[in-house]
Design a protein around this motif. Structure first.
Motif, PDB file in Angstrom:
ATOM      1  N   ARG A   6     -27.923  -1.811  11.118  1.00 49.93           N
ATOM      2  CA  ARG A   6     -27.394  -1.625   9.771  1.00 49.93           C
ATOM      3  C   ARG A   6     -28.358  -2.182   8.727  1.00 49.93           C
ATOM      4  O   ARG A   6     -29.176  -3.040   9.018  1.00 49.93           O
ATOM      5  CB  ARG A   6     -26.029  -2.299   9.641  1.00 49.93           C
ATOM      6  N   GLY A   7     -28.220  -1.687   7.499  1.00 55.94           N
ATOM      7  CA  GLY A   7     -29.029  -2.167   6.394  1.00 55.94           C
ATOM      8  C   GLY A   7     -30.440  -1.635   6.388  1.00 55.94           C
ATOM      9  O   GLY A   7     -31.316  -2.168   5.690  1.00 55.94           O
ATOM     10  N   LYS A   8     -30.686  -0.582   7.172  1.00 54.15           N
ATOM     11  CA  LYS A   8     -32.046  -0.035   7.278  1.00 54.15           C
ATOM     12  C   LYS A   8     -32.099   1.442   6.887  1.00 54.15           C
ATOM     13  O   LYS A   8     -33.085   2.118   7.151  1.00 54.15           O
ATOM     14  CB  LYS A   8     -32.566  -0.212   8.703  1.00 54.15           C
ATOM     15  N   GLY A   9     -30.999   1.941   6.290  1.00 52.62           N
ATOM     16  CA  GLY A   9     -30.987   3.321   5.828  1.00 52.62           C
ATOM     17  C   GLY A   9     -30.572   4.342   6.857  1.00 52.62           C
ATOM     18  O   GLY A   9     -30.552   5.548   6.566  1.00 52.62           O
ATOM     19  N   LEU A  10     -30.232   3.906   8.075  1.00 56.19           N
ATOM     20  CA  LEU A  10     -29.870   4.871   9.108  1.00 56.19           C
ATOM     21  C   LEU A  10     -28.567   5.590   8.769  1.00 56.19           C
ATOM     22  O   LEU A  10     -28.442   6.797   9.024  1.00 56.19           O
ATOM     23  CB  LEU A  10     -29.753   4.168  10.465  1.00 56.19           C
ATOM     24  N   GLY A  11     -27.606   4.880   8.182  1.00 59.66           N
ATOM     25  CA  GLY A  11     -26.345   5.520   7.825  1.00 59.66           C
ATOM     26  C   GLY A  11     -26.552   6.679   6.862  1.00 59.66           C
ATOM     27  O   GLY A  11     -25.959   7.759   7.024  1.00 59.66           O
ATOM     28  N   PHE A  22      -9.232  -1.038  -2.025  1.00 57.68           N
ATOM     29  CA  PHE A  22     -10.191  -1.178  -0.920  1.00 57.68           C
ATOM     30  C   PHE A  22     -11.378  -1.970  -1.443  1.00 57.68           C
ATOM     31  O   PHE A  22     -11.774  -1.819  -2.609  1.00 57.68           O
ATOM     32  CB  PHE A  22     -10.633   0.197  -0.426  1.00 57.68           C
ATOM     33  N   PRO A  23     -11.969  -2.845  -0.599  1.00 56.22           N
ATOM     34  CA  PRO A  23     -13.052  -3.704  -1.072  1.00 56.22           C
ATOM     35  C   PRO A  23     -14.218  -2.922  -1.668  1.00 56.22           C
ATOM     36  O   PRO A  23     -14.671  -1.912  -1.110  1.00 56.22           O
ATOM     37  CB  PRO A  23     -13.482  -4.459   0.184  1.00 56.22           C
ATOM     38  N   ARG A  24     -14.693  -3.417  -2.785  1.00 57.76           N
ATOM     39  CA  ARG A  24     -15.841  -2.813  -3.452  1.00 57.76           C
ATOM     40  C   ARG A  24     -17.145  -3.176  -2.747  1.00 57.76           C
ATOM     41  O   ARG A  24     -18.088  -2.378  -2.701  1.00 57.76           O
ATOM     42  CB  ARG A  24     -15.880  -3.303  -4.908  1.00 57.76           C
ATOM     43  N   ASN A  25     -17.205  -4.379  -2.198  1.00 58.25           N
ATOM     44  CA  ASN A  25     -18.457  -4.896  -1.644  1.00 58.25           C
ATOM     45  C   ASN A  25     -18.404  -4.973  -0.124  1.00 58.25           C
ATOM     46  O   ASN A  25     -18.286  -6.047   0.468  1.00 58.25           O
ATOM     47  CB  ASN A  25     -18.759  -6.284  -2.231  1.00 58.25           C
ATOM     48  N   CYS A  26     -18.431  -3.828   0.517  1.00 59.75           N
ATOM     49  CA  CYS A  26     -18.577  -3.803   1.983  1.00 59.75           C
ATOM     50  C   CYS A  26     -19.487  -2.636   2.330  1.00 59.75           C
ATOM     51  O   CYS A  26     -19.732  -1.743   1.510  1.00 59.75           O
ATOM     52  CB  CYS A  26     -17.219  -3.698   2.685  1.00 59.75           C
ATOM     53  N   ALA A  64     -20.303   0.880   0.235  1.00 59.85           N
ATOM     54  CA  ALA A  64     -21.642   1.099  -0.323  1.00 59.85           C
ATOM     55  C   ALA A  64     -22.216   2.430   0.132  1.00 59.85           C
ATOM     56  O   ALA A  64     -22.803   3.181  -0.664  1.00 59.85           O
ATOM     57  CB  ALA A  64     -22.561  -0.054   0.081  1.00 59.85           C
ATOM     58  N   LEU A  65     -22.045   2.750   1.427  1.00 62.27           N
ATOM     59  CA  LEU A  65     -22.554   4.019   1.949  1.00 62.27           C
ATOM     60  C   LEU A  65     -21.869   5.197   1.272  1.00 62.27           C
ATOM     61  O   LEU A  65     -22.525   6.177   0.880  1.00 62.27           O
ATOM     62  CB  LEU A  65     -22.356   4.083   3.462  1.00 62.27           C
ATOM     63  N   ALA A  66     -20.540   5.102   1.112  1.00 63.19           N
ATOM     64  CA  ALA A  66     -19.799   6.200   0.482  1.00 63.19           C
ATOM     65  C   ALA A  66     -20.225   6.400  -0.967  1.00 63.19           C
ATOM     66  O   ALA A  66     -20.514   7.528  -1.400  1.00 63.19           O
ATOM     67  CB  ALA A  66     -18.300   5.915   0.566  1.00 63.19           C
ATOM     68  N   LEU A  67     -20.271   5.328  -1.733  1.00 65.28           N
ATOM     69  CA  LEU A  67     -20.615   5.443  -3.150  1.00 65.28           C
ATOM     70  C   LEU A  67     -22.054   5.906  -3.342  1.00 65.28           C
ATOM     71  O   LEU A  67     -22.354   6.701  -4.240  1.00 65.28           O
ATOM     72  CB  LEU A  67     -20.384   4.109  -3.852  1.00 65.28           C
ATOM     73  N   ASN A  83     -23.657   7.882  -1.615  1.00 64.25           N
ATOM     74  CA  ASN A  83     -23.804   9.303  -1.311  1.00 64.25           C
ATOM     75  C   ASN A  83     -22.845  10.185  -2.107  1.00 64.25           C
ATOM     76  O   ASN A  83     -22.618  11.346  -1.747  1.00 64.25           O
ATOM     77  CB  ASN A  83     -23.629   9.528   0.195  1.00 64.25           C
ATOM     78  N   GLY A  84     -22.298   9.639  -3.194  1.00 63.38           N
ATOM     79  CA  GLY A  84     -21.557  10.468  -4.136  1.00 63.38           C
ATOM     80  C   GLY A  84     -20.087  10.654  -3.865  1.00 63.38           C
ATOM     81  O   GLY A  84     -19.441  11.515  -4.480  1.00 63.38           O
ATOM     82  N   PHE A  85     -19.504   9.841  -2.977  1.00 60.96           N
ATOM     83  CA  PHE A  85     -18.072   9.945  -2.690  1.00 60.96           C
ATOM     84  C   PHE A  85     -17.255   9.132  -3.690  1.00 60.96           C
ATOM     85  O   PHE A  85     -17.732   8.138  -4.255  1.00 60.96           O
ATOM     86  CB  PHE A  85     -17.773   9.433  -1.277  1.00 60.96           C
ATOM     87  N   GLN A  86     -16.007   9.534  -3.893  1.00 62.19           N
ATOM     88  CA  GLN A  86     -15.045   8.789  -4.691  1.00 62.19           C
ATOM     89  C   GLN A  86     -13.866   8.411  -3.826  1.00 62.19           C
ATOM     90  O   GLN A  86     -13.490   9.134  -2.892  1.00 62.19           O
ATOM     91  CB  GLN A  86     -14.575   9.613  -5.887  1.00 62.19           C
ATOM     92  N   LEU A  87     -13.248   7.261  -4.139  1.00 65.16           N
ATOM     93  CA  LEU A  87     -12.065   6.811  -3.407  1.00 65.16           C
ATOM     94  C   LEU A  87     -10.874   7.659  -3.833  1.00 65.16           C
ATOM     95  O   LEU A  87     -10.448   7.624  -4.991  1.00 65.16           O
ATOM     96  CB  LEU A  87     -11.803   5.333  -3.693  1.00 65.16           C
ATOM     97  N   ALA A  88     -10.325   8.438  -2.892  1.00 59.13           N
ATOM     98  CA  ALA A  88      -9.256   9.377  -3.204  1.00 59.13           C
ATOM     99  C   ALA A  88      -7.875   8.864  -2.817  1.00 59.13           C
ATOM    100  O   ALA A  88      -6.871   9.311  -3.363  1.00 59.13           O
ATOM    101  CB  ALA A  88      -9.510  10.714  -2.495  1.00 59.13           C
ATOM    102  N   GLN A  89      -7.805   7.930  -1.864  1.00 57.83           N
ATOM    103  CA  GLN A  89      -6.506   7.432  -1.389  1.00 57.83           C
ATOM    104  C   GLN A  89      -6.727   6.206  -0.526  1.00 57.83           C
ATOM    105  O   GLN A  89      -7.812   6.032   0.049  1.00 57.83           O
ATOM    106  CB  GLN A  89      -5.779   8.523  -0.580  1.00 57.83           C
TER     107      GLN A  89
END
Length: 363
Positions: free
Chosen positions: A103-108, A154-158, A162-165, A167-173
């Motif tokens: 993790r933390g190396k851009g693989l996600g 849902f936590p902002r700082n996990c 971070a991966l979702a935000l 890449n352009g995702f929004q929290l929907a539910q």
């Protein structure tokens, strides 16, 4: 180590897991189970390689495509895309996993990019994903994201946020994961079932089946499953009603059995019409004998207000010790805005165990 040295390749579905080319599929399944254990601190969310293999089985309703990241031949990342084939034809569902050491190396982001490219190649413009976190995180407003519904956080700082935000995702539910301990909840289930039955009255009876819906009820059951797919709160998710018929019911039942799993279903029948008015489902995998999963619970709108949901769920719960005697706890998920069903669950004895963020990206 750098991600540039790693490869990301399509993971073909082997003919069986016993063949040599089944090794990578099993390694990918093992990675999923490792990540569940790291996240939750237990194996309650374990699924055997065979169960995951059956979930990837081609069918008429959904196609699953998988990719794996390898480092020196070892599977260190996994990316999955599920593509609906009969409904929600603009949508797909994606999942990305990265081994803790990578993790933390851009693989996600690299894995997600592969999924995004595949989604575009099959004409899917809306991408959804779900990520989990155990309960107990800091709920201070500055530290959480809140969906547009205002229900849950849902936590902002996990890492997954971070991966979702990024890449352009929004929290929907936000869904609540709840757990019920059978030892403390079963003793009061009989009284709860009886009280709910009294409210429902004599116009209703309960019918039950294990593993396979009776032939004379399967069309009605398919209608309940179809209604369930769009009737529950979906937050900001652009979700269309799913296509359900008897063939889809049978395909799901057979797939669960091939995975080694079992189901216990109870339905409420409205006696004046002879039609099913609601249902609830419990599922069980003997490889994790202490754990039961509470799946759908639905009461049709015209039959609500009669405590049928409570009657269905408590009656089914009371059957667990005789059907699956090793079971000790039950897990369920509900949208945070579904206050009625959450209240039923709390009354039964469910307590929060974690939360699931539903993420959406619209093209």
């Amino acid at each position: 180590m750098t991600t540039s040295a790693m490869t990301i390749d399509l993971l073909p579905r082997p003919a069986t897991l016993d063949l040599p080319d089944g090794a990578d599929f099993i390694a990918a399944a093992d990675l999923s189970n490792l990540m569940e254990r790291v996240l939750w601190g237990n194996d309650d969310h374990f699924y055997s390689p065979q169960a995951r293999y059956e979930a990837s089985q081609p069918n008429d309703y959904e196609e699953r495509v998988m990719f794996v990241a390898r480092d020196a031949g070892s599977v260190v990342g996994k990316a999955v895309i599920d593509i609906p084939l009969t409904d929600n034809l603009n949508t797909c569902y994606v999942f990305v996993l990265v081994h803790p050491d990578y993790r933390g190396k851009g693989l996600g982001s690299r894995l997600y990019s592969v999924l995004a490219d595949h989604a575009a190649s099959v004409g899917r413009s809306t991408i959804m994903s779900w990520t989990d976190l155990p309960a107990g995180f800091d709920m201070a407003p500055a530290n959480v994201l809140v969906p547009a519904t205002g229900a849950g956080a849902f936590p902002r700082n996990c890492a997954t946020t971070a991966l979702a935000l990024r890449n352009g995702f929004q929290l929907a539910q936000v869904d609540r994961c709840s757990v019920l301990e059978l030892s403390t909840s079963l003793p009061r289930a009989a009284a709860q079932a009886q009280a709910a039955h009294e409210v429902a009255g004599e116009d209703y009876e309960l019918v039950q089946w294990r593993d396979r819906c009776p032939d004379d009820l399967v069309d009605q059951y398919a209608l309940l499953r179809k209604t369930m797919s769009a009737d529950v709160p979906m937050g900001d998710l652009e979700w269309e009603e799913e296509v359900w018929d008897a063939a889809r019911i049978r395909e799901g039942e057979e797939r669960l059995l091939r995975s080694g799993g079992h189901s216990l279903v109870r339905a409420a029948r409205h006696l004046p019409t002879g039609l099913l008015a609601g249902h609830t489902i419990l599922e069980y995998q003997p490889v994790k004998p202490e754990v039961v999963s509470q799946d759908d619970t639905l009461v049709l709108r015209s039959h609500r207000g009669k405590r049928l949901g409570m009657w269905l769920k408590t009656a089914n719960l009371r059957e667990v010790p005789s059907v699956w005697p090793e079971a000790r706890r039950v897990y369920t998920w509900n949208a945070e805005e579904n206050q009625h069903m959450l209240a039923v669950n709390v009354e039964m004895g469910f307590v929060p165990a974690g939360y699931t963020a539903a993420w959406q990206k619209k093209g």
